[in-house]
Design an enzyme around this catalytic site. Sequence first.
Site, mmCIF file in Angstrom:
data_model
loop_
_atom_site.group_PDB
_atom_site.id
_atom_site.type_symbol
_atom_site.label_atom_id
_atom_site.label_comp_id
_atom_site.label_asym_id
_atom_site.label_seq_id
_atom_site.Cartn_x
_atom_site.Cartn_y
_atom_site.Cartn_z
ATOM 1 N N ARG A 123 6.167 -31.895 10.270
ATOM 2 C CA ARG A 123 5.259 -30.819 9.854
ATOM 3 C C ARG A 123 4.314 -31.404 8.820
ATOM 4 O O ARG A 123 4.756 -31.795 7.732
ATOM 5 C CB ARG A 123 6.088 -29.675 9.262
ATOM 6 C CG ARG A 123 5.273 -28.457 8.843
ATOM 7 C CD ARG A 123 6.203 -27.396 8.242
ATOM 8 N NE ARG A 123 5.459 -26.213 7.846
ATOM 9 C CZ ARG A 123 4.805 -26.096 6.706
ATOM 10 N NH1 ARG A 123 4.784 -27.086 5.826
ATOM 11 N NH2 ARG A 123 4.152 -24.979 6.422
ATOM 12 N N LYS A 155 4.422 -33.448 -0.472
ATOM 13 C CA LYS A 155 5.348 -32.819 -1.421
ATOM 14 C C LYS A 155 5.491 -33.631 -2.705
ATOM 15 O O LYS A 155 5.302 -34.846 -2.716
ATOM 16 C CB LYS A 155 6.702 -32.558 -0.745
ATOM 17 C CG LYS A 155 6.557 -31.395 0.250
ATOM 18 C CD LYS A 155 7.837 -30.947 0.896
ATOM 19 C CE LYS A 155 7.495 -29.748 1.818
ATOM 20 N NZ LYS A 155 8.621 -29.368 2.667
HETATM 21 N N1 HH2 Z 1 7.581 -26.748 3.947
HETATM 22 C C1 HH2 Z 1 6.735 -25.811 3.504
HETATM 23 C C2 HH2 Z 1 6.586 -24.603 4.198
HETATM 24 N N2 HH2 Z 1 7.251 -24.371 5.335
HETATM 25 N N3 HH2 Z 1 8.760 -25.090 6.999
HETATM 26 C C3 HH2 Z 1 9.596 -26.013 7.479
HETATM 27 N N4 HH2 Z 1 10.260 -25.794 8.629
HETATM 28 N N5 HH2 Z 1 9.805 -27.202 6.824
HETATM 29 C C4 HH2 Z 1 9.188 -27.499 5.652
HETATM 30 O O1 HH2 Z 1 9.430 -28.592 5.092
HETATM 31 C C5 HH2 Z 1 8.268 -26.527 5.112
HETATM 32 C C6 HH2 Z 1 8.088 -25.308 5.828
HETATM 33 C C7 HH2 Z 1 5.957 -26.051 2.250
HETATM 34 O O2 HH2 Z 1 4.694 -26.615 2.546
HETATM 35 P P1 HH2 Z 1 3.300 -25.807 2.620
HETATM 36 O O3 HH2 Z 1 3.343 -24.804 3.724
HETATM 37 O O4 HH2 Z 1 2.178 -26.767 2.705
HETATM 38 O O5 HH2 Z 1 3.143 -25.113 1.227
HETATM 39 P P2 HH2 Z 1 3.288 -23.611 0.750
HETATM 40 O O6 HH2 Z 1 4.721 -23.227 0.974
HETATM 41 O O7 HH2 Z 1 2.891 -23.649 -0.692
HETATM 42 O O8 HH2 Z 1 2.375 -22.754 1.579
#
Ligand code: HH2
Length: 268
Positions: free
Chosen positions: A236, A196
């Site tokens: 995660r 992040k």
């Molecule tokens: N962060 C993201 C997405 N889902 N779910 C939980 N429970 N906790 C988190 O911190 C979290 C999440 C964001 O990361 P990412 O899926 O890599 O990115 P994007 O939302 O751009 O797909």
Amino acid sequence: MGVLNVTPDSFSDGGRYLDPDRALAHGLAMAGAGADVVDVGGESSRPGAGRVPEAEELRRVVPVVAALAPHVRVSVDTVKPAVAQAAVEAGATLVNDISGMLWPVAAACGVGWVAMHMQGAPRTMQVHPRYDDVVAEVHGFLVERARTALEAGVREVWLDPGIGFGKTPAHNLALLHHLSELVAEGHPVLVGTSRKGFLGRLAPTPTGPPGDVDDRLPGSLATATWAMLAGASMVRVHDVASTVEAAVLVGTTRLASGPLPRQQAMSG
Ligand code: HH2
């Protein structure tokens, strides 16, 4: 928990796993590297992201969940009740819900639920996040959601402070600093810091702040390790193998109490 984004636009791996065969291969690779859960998402929640139509999200997510579920525990990262339900029918057993609203779906489907805290919605959440007391407000919200979900019949409830979701770097740091207090509330805690943006801004290198997501592995590992030491039960992450190695070292160090036998101490 390994991240599997079946999206064209996720902030760190957008487009890489949009093809279902590549998504399956990456999910299996993360399971092979030690992920206990693979989190399948079809809608990016990065700051500024727009909404994906339900039919499109279903089309992205359901075949990948169905293909992975016989091999590893699958969670579905969605805020849409219909997508959560279809993913459960395809084999997912955990609803990862950044909106903190889907406990009725988890209760009806008899699966686990992750309640995450978010201020606002992805499109505008980073414009001007504001709290009087970020730790008290986030913890209070999550504990209340857990109570409601348990009363509604959800048997497995996870709490997640939602790092980066309507939070400044200072808010994220405060939540990490006080994470053990959330753990002390008695529910399993999940934390997602992986790759992040605040990591780059908080730990500038001699050549300037790492702007690129590929430079954020050290910060991701440091904060995942911090979360584990604070008592989080799951992190995660995108980089499963490195994080599993960190987790094994945390666990081994925790178990290594007392003086080492002389021979072992000398051989290092
Ligand atoms: N962060 C993201 C997405 N889902 N779910 C939980 N429970 N906790 C988190 O911190 C979290 C999440 C964001 O990361 P990412 O899926 O890599 O990115 P994007 O939302 O751009 O797909």
